[in-house]
Write a protein that holds these residues in place. Structure first.
Motif, PDB file in Angstrom:
ATOM      1  N   LYS A 213       0.725  -1.162   0.105  1.00  0.00           N
ATOM      2  CA  LYS A 213      -0.154   0.210  -0.058  1.00  0.00           C
ATOM      3  C   LYS A 213       0.831   1.099   0.026  1.00  0.00           C
ATOM      4  N   ALA A 214       1.927   1.135   0.863  1.00  0.00           N
ATOM      5  CA  ALA A 214       2.887   2.289   0.855  1.00  0.00           C
ATOM      6  C   ALA A 214       3.499   2.685  -0.456  1.00  0.00           C
ATOM      7  N   GLN A 215       3.965   1.524  -1.137  1.00  0.00           N
ATOM      8  CA  GLN A 215       4.445   1.727  -2.557  1.00  0.00           C
ATOM      9  C   GLN A 215       3.713   2.108  -3.546  1.00  0.00           C
ATOM     10  N   VAL A 216       2.341   1.472  -3.660  1.00  0.00           N
ATOM     11  CA  VAL A 216       1.452   2.150  -4.539  1.00  0.00           C
ATOM     12  C   VAL A 216       1.143   3.496  -4.146  1.00  0.00           C
ATOM     13  N   CYS A 217       1.028   3.896  -3.091  1.00  0.00           N
ATOM     14  CA  CYS A 217       0.527   5.441  -2.619  1.00  0.00           C
ATOM     15  C   CYS A 217       1.799   6.297  -3.453  1.00  0.00           C
ATOM     16  N   HIS A 218       3.019   5.933  -3.002  1.00  0.00           N
ATOM     17  CA  HIS A 218       4.209   6.523  -3.240  1.00  0.00           C
ATOM     18  C   HIS A 218       4.049   6.929  -5.147  1.00  0.00           C
ATOM     19  N   VAL A 219       3.872   5.764  -5.716  1.00  0.00           N
ATOM     20  CA  VAL A 219       3.850   5.934  -7.213  1.00  0.00           C
ATOM     21  C   VAL A 219       2.441   6.760  -7.724  1.00  0.00           C
ATOM     22  N   ALA A 220       1.478   6.524  -6.841  1.00  0.00           N
ATOM     23  CA  ALA A 220       0.386   7.570  -7.346  1.00  0.00           C
ATOM     24  C   ALA A 220       0.606   8.963  -7.025  1.00  0.00           C
ATOM     25  N   ASN A 221       1.186   9.295  -5.897  1.00  0.00           N
ATOM     26  CA  ASN A 221       1.384  10.563  -5.685  1.00  0.00           C
ATOM     27  C   ASN A 221       2.503  11.224  -6.758  1.00  0.00           C
ATOM     28  N   VAL A 320      19.597   3.208 -15.296  1.00  0.00           N
ATOM     29  CA  VAL A 320      19.353   3.188 -16.608  1.00  0.00           C
ATOM     30  C   VAL A 320      20.069   4.163 -17.158  1.00  0.00           C
ATOM     31  N   LYS A 321      20.635   4.041 -18.707  1.00  0.00           N
ATOM     32  CA  LYS A 321      21.320   4.883 -19.391  1.00  0.00           C
ATOM     33  C   LYS A 321      20.910   5.324 -20.521  1.00  0.00           C
ATOM     34  N   GLY A 322      21.106   5.985 -21.252  1.00  0.00           N
ATOM     35  CA  GLY A 322      20.818   6.453 -22.654  1.00  0.00           C
ATOM     36  C   GLY A 322      19.399   6.882 -22.850  1.00  0.00           C
ATOM     37  N   LEU A 323      18.756   7.638 -21.922  1.00  0.00           N
ATOM     38  CA  LEU A 323      17.292   7.876 -22.119  1.00  0.00           C
ATOM     39  C   LEU A 323      17.149   8.996 -23.204  1.00  0.00           C
ATOM     40  N   ARG A 324      15.879   8.901 -23.836  1.00  0.00           N
ATOM     41  CA  ARG A 324      15.598   9.940 -24.830  1.00  0.00           C
ATOM     42  C   ARG A 324      15.421  11.448 -23.867  1.00  0.00           C
ATOM     43  N   HIS A 325      15.690  12.437 -24.601  1.00  0.00           N
ATOM     44  CA  HIS A 325      15.448  13.798 -23.970  1.00  0.00           C
ATOM     45  C   HIS A 325      13.772  13.653 -23.513  1.00  0.00           C
ATOM     46  N   GLY A 326      13.597  14.006 -22.259  1.00  0.00           N
ATOM     47  CA  GLY A 326      12.345  14.148 -21.643  1.00  0.00           C
ATOM     48  C   GLY A 326      11.855  13.003 -21.032  1.00  0.00           C
ATOM     49  N   ASP A 327      12.404  11.620 -21.246  1.00  0.00           N
ATOM     50  CA  ASP A 327      12.024  10.492 -20.428  1.00  0.00           C
ATOM     51  C   ASP A 327      12.787  10.341 -19.030  1.00  0.00           C
ATOM     52  N   LEU A 328      12.125   9.645 -18.142  1.00  0.00           N
ATOM     53  CA  LEU A 328      12.444   9.624 -16.695  1.00  0.00           C
ATOM     54  C   LEU A 328      12.895   8.012 -16.436  1.00  0.00           C
ATOM     55  N   SER A 329      13.994   8.228 -15.662  1.00  0.00           N
ATOM     56  CA  SER A 329      14.338   6.997 -14.828  1.00  0.00           C
ATOM     57  C   SER A 329      13.354   6.628 -13.537  1.00  0.00           C
ATOM     58  N   TRP A 330      13.309   5.557 -13.242  1.00  0.00           N
ATOM     59  CA  TRP A 330      12.495   5.067 -12.275  1.00  0.00           C
ATOM     60  C   TRP A 330      12.883   6.007 -11.050  1.00  0.00           C
ATOM     61  N   ASP A 331      13.992   6.256 -10.588  1.00  0.00           N
ATOM     62  CA  ASP A 331      14.389   6.827  -9.315  1.00  0.00           C
ATOM     63  C   ASP A 331      13.999   8.137  -9.526  1.00  0.00           C
ATOM     64  N   PHE A 333      11.712   9.612 -11.388  1.00  0.00           N
ATOM     65  CA  PHE A 333      10.218   9.749 -11.260  1.00  0.00           C
ATOM     66  C   PHE A 333       9.640   9.655  -9.876  1.00  0.00           C
ATOM     67  N   LEU A 334      10.037   8.649  -9.042  1.00  0.00           N
ATOM     68  CA  LEU A 334       9.814   8.615  -7.532  1.00  0.00           C
ATOM     69  C   LEU A 334      10.163   9.646  -6.879  1.00  0.00           C
ATOM     70  N   GLN A 336      10.062  12.685  -7.561  1.00  0.00           N
ATOM     71  CA  GLN A 336       9.255  13.916  -7.749  1.00  0.00           C
ATOM     72  C   GLN A 336       7.978  13.953  -6.803  1.00  0.00           C
ATOM     73  N   ALA A 337       7.745  12.804  -6.067  1.00  0.00           N
ATOM     74  CA  ALA A 337       6.771  12.839  -5.112  1.00  0.00           C
ATOM     75  C   ALA A 337       7.143  13.599  -3.789  1.00  0.00           C
ATOM     76  N   ASP A 338       6.104  14.319  -3.325  1.00  0.00           N
ATOM     77  CA  ASP A 338       6.455  14.905  -2.036  1.00  0.00           C
ATOM     78  C   ASP A 338       6.680  13.983  -0.857  1.00  0.00           C
ATOM     79  N   THR A 339       7.879  14.070  -0.310  1.00  0.00           N
ATOM     80  CA  THR A 339       8.270  13.237   0.449  1.00  0.00           C
ATOM     81  C   THR A 339       7.658  12.982   1.755  1.00  0.00           C
ATOM     82  N   ALA A 340       6.993  13.917   2.236  1.00  0.00           N
ATOM     83  CA  ALA A 340       6.188  14.311   3.512  1.00  0.00           C
ATOM     84  C   ALA A 340       5.087  13.390   3.317  1.00  0.00           C
TER      85      ALA A 340
END
Length: 725
Positions: A213-221, A320-331, A333-334, A336-340
């Motif tokens: 549940k905590a990880q799902v909520c993190h991704v949802a945020n 992850v290496k060699g991403l297109r401009h604008g694409d995000l690595s998983w880390d 992306f995560l 970007q969520a409000d840590t609080a």
């Protein structure tokens, strides 16, 4: 059963004959004595004899030839063509989900005629069809489904919905329901258990419901930071691992729509699905790991010209290496969520008819049908699992699949909505590593497609393993083979196989089995709960309910969970147009040809239209032929046909080809087969394989010039044609 006649009757079998199939002589003598005692008590034939043989004599370690000798010998003179391979026990039946419900409320539901869960199961199935309001209210209560706003009625008449509209006025979030504590459980219950291929001797990985549940909520945020409108389509194209499950639930929890794309697809197929669904972002993985090999996946997504991609590393230690401009690595992306507040999220409650998932199923026009699932569809999937596979709290459910196919989302909902754990294996399901995972994870319900069983049987990769925790198997996607499934049952000391047939547009099954009925090999024992099915005769009208026969299968339109719209086709034209009116309702087309025998078992006979199942994946003949016709300038035209092998089992892909030069040698057809396979695996799916290529002077056609693939299928299914493929 014609196969049985090749075996001795049980009372004619000697200890020497038992020894001759590979059993040590002293063990053969012991088994012969036990067999004699069983025959004396129960007779030399019939279900009671077989049940006792399974209990007292047969073990997974013994030669399979002994199992065949006992099974076919037991049923050698049996009157039915569908002898039961598993027979329910009343003491166990009352402990099943339906058994407990009927013991508590059977007389209230079915009246004074209620006897016990086994005797009254068929009447309960009829009740589920005749009183859907009462049945589904009861099931939602048993499954502890939470609605933020309850429906004004379970089933409402609505001219826009053939068969009626379900859950009118109800609001819920199906992902939120997956993250709730069920049936007296706790947040410390295991939600996911997994292992990577090649880590056979490493401890299993576990994730509790609280952690999930905590990880799902993190991704949802984190999703909400992307600036997408609620209801936007977000694709998933990656192996079905814990991160994929987390992403899937987060997208639904946050009010977006999952677009399911199988990780085996070529760029063109990915692009088609992204375009149809108007996808705004996609989650993928940099590579798919197969042993030491790294198979590029992100590159295929880039070649498909995807929108924003969030890329998960296949190896956590390798960024992850060699991403297109604008694409995000998983880390990133995560991050970007409000840590609080990242581990908390208020679910977006939506109308029951709001879309949650767009899946794809091949049609006969070549373009895949885009089928939306709503918040109601997961309830159908989970209810099937609750009632037919008897999934409940404490169970561990494994089904090798992918979120790109309906059984991926089905597995998520069937497990979590019933308080069970999902078992995920990151690797190939065909070898010892997967089989050992089933043992170590203590899997209680193992789902599969028949081709997997055939691979296990041929390689003996389950030898020495303990699958005794399994309570039942389930099988879907392809026609089953009797011997393969007899072998499978024997690996778990003869637990039943619940056959399961349905479709993406149904959200589950329409015909299946039950833990409350005798189960025959490669056969279905009952329509699914809440489903009324019909077999159409040659006059296009349904056969009588108690009549045996074969024909196209049709469904009563009053069917909870079934689709009501398509994104890229007219839903009425696909499923209802030209179907007969019966009892005042227009029947729903499914497209499979089915047989119902006099004992009321059902068997599937493949597609009645021009699609087929290859390795559990439904694909249209047109899609395949488009590829084959472009392979070689000598090809005039082709017809792709799914043909069942003579011993039963998964369909094989046979291609009828018309060549410019009608006098081509066999070597030409062999060369074409290689070219067809290469093109097929490059342009459509690397899992598909052409079994045979057969030269024909012309394709049979109707007066309106449509190819009559059924004639070719019937011709190629004849034994004297098999030598050609």
């Amino acid at each position: 059963m014609a196969r049985s006649m090749a075996y001795q009757a049980l009372d004619k079998i000697s200890s020497e004959e038992i020894s001759a199939v590979g059993v040590p002589s002293d063990e053969a003598e012991r088994l012969h004595v036990a067999l004699g005692e069983i025959i004396k008590k129960h007779g030399a034939s019939g279900p009671a004899t077989w049940r006792e043989i399974c209990s007292r004599m047969l073990t997974p370690e013994q030669p399979f030839a002994l199992h065949q000798m006992m099974y076919y010998g037991c049923y050698r003179t049996y009157a039915s063509s569908t002898p039961p391979a598993w027979i329910p026990n009343l003491d166990e039946a009352v402990l099943t989900n339906i058994g407990r419900l009927l013991e508590k409320r059977g007389k209230e539901i079915l009246g004074s005629g209620y006897k016990d869960p086994i005797s009254s199961f068929s009447e309960f199935q009829k009740f589920s069809v005749s009183d859907p309001e009462a049945y589904w209210s009861m099931i939602f209560e048993e499954m502890e489904i939470k609605f933020s706003t309850k429906s004004s009625c379970i089933l409402c008449e609505d001219a826009s919905y053939p068969g009626g509209k379900w859950l009118c006025g109800a609001f819920l979030n199906s992902a939120s329901n997956c993250l709730n504590v069920k049936n007296g459980g706790s947040f410390d219950d295991v939600a996911l258990v997994w292992r990577d291929e090649g880590c056979d001797d490493m401890p299993l990985n576990f994730m509790t419901l609280k952690e999930l549940k905590a990880q799902v909520c993190h991704v949802a945020n984190a999703l909400d930071t992307l600036g997408l409108e609620k209801g936007s389509a977000i694709a998933i194209d990656m192996p079905m691992n814990p991160i994929a499950v987390i992403i899937y639930l987060a997208i639904v929890l946050a009010g977006y729509v999952v677009v399911s794309i199988a990780d085996s697809f070529a760029p063109a197929e990915i692009s088609t699905r992204l375009s149809i669904s108007k996808t705004k972002a996609i989650f993928t993985q940099d590579y798919i790991l197969r042993g030491e090999k790294e198979l590029p996946l992100y590159r295929r997504v880039v070649d498909a010209k995807s929108p924003l991609a969030i890329v998960v590393p296949a190896r956590a230690t390798k960024p992850v290496k060699g991403l297109r401009h604008g694409d995000l690595s998983w880390d990133d992306f995560l991050g970007q969520a409000d840590t609080a507040e990242k581990d908390e999220y208020i679910a977006v409650e939506q109308p029951a008819e709001a879309f949650t998932n767009i899946l794809f199923s091949s049609g006969t026009t070549g373009e895949p049908k885009a089928i939306p699932w709503t918040h109601a569809t997961p309830l159908k999937a989970a209810a099937d699992a609750w009632s037919h596979m008897d999934i409940r709290k404490g169970d561990v459910i494994c089904w090798p699949t992918n979120l790109g196919w309906m059984m991926g989302p089905w597995l998520v909902y069937a497990s979590l909505l019933n308080g069970a754990s999902i078992a995920l294996f990151n690797g190939s399901p065909l070898g010892h590593s997967f089989a050992k995972f089933i043992q170590d994870a203590k899997v209680t319900m193992l789902g599969l497609v028949p081709s997997i069983v055939r691979a296990w049987k041929s390689t003996k990769c389950t030898a020495g393993l303990d699958w005794s925790n399994i309570r039942c198997f389930s099988s879907s996607g392809e026609a089953s083979n009797i011997d393969d499934y007899l072998w499978l049952m024997g690996r778990a000391k003869y637990k039943p196989v619940i056959e399961y047939c349905g479709g993406t547009e149904i959200g589950g099954g329409f015909v299946t089995g039950s833990m409350l009925q005798p189960q025959a090999l490669a056969a279905f024992s009952t329509p699914a709960m809440g489903c009324h099915l019909y077999i159409l005769g040659s006059d296009g009208k349904p056969l009588a309910e108690d009549a045996a026969g074969i024909g196209e299968l049709a469904l009563d339109p009053t069917f909870f969970g079934a689709s009501t719209t398509l994104l890229n086709a007219n839903h009425y034209d696909v499923y209802f147009k030209d179907m007969p009116i019966w009892n005042g309702k227009q029947l729903r087309r499914h497209g499979d040809e089915f047989e119902r025998n006099k004992e009321r078992y059902y068997r599937a006979h493949g597609r009645a239209d021009d699609t087929m199942n290859l390795g559990g994946i439904k694909v249209s003949s047109v899609e395949l032929e488009r590829i084959f016709n472009a392979v070689n300038g000598d090809v005039v035209e082709t017809a792709a046909i799914g043909v069942p092998p003579s011993g039963g089992g998964p369909e094989q892909l046979v291609v009828a080809v018309v060549l410019k030069d009608q006098n081509q040698e066999k070597e030409t057809l062999e060369k074409l087969k290689l070219e067809f396979n290469s093109a097929l695996q490059k342009n459509l799916n690397p899992l598909f394989k052409v079994s045979s290529v057969i030269g024909v002077p012309a394709l049979p056609r109707t007066a309106s010039n449509k190819v009559m693939r059924r004639i070719l299928r019937n011709e190629f299914s004849q034994p004297n044609k098999r030598a050609k493929f």
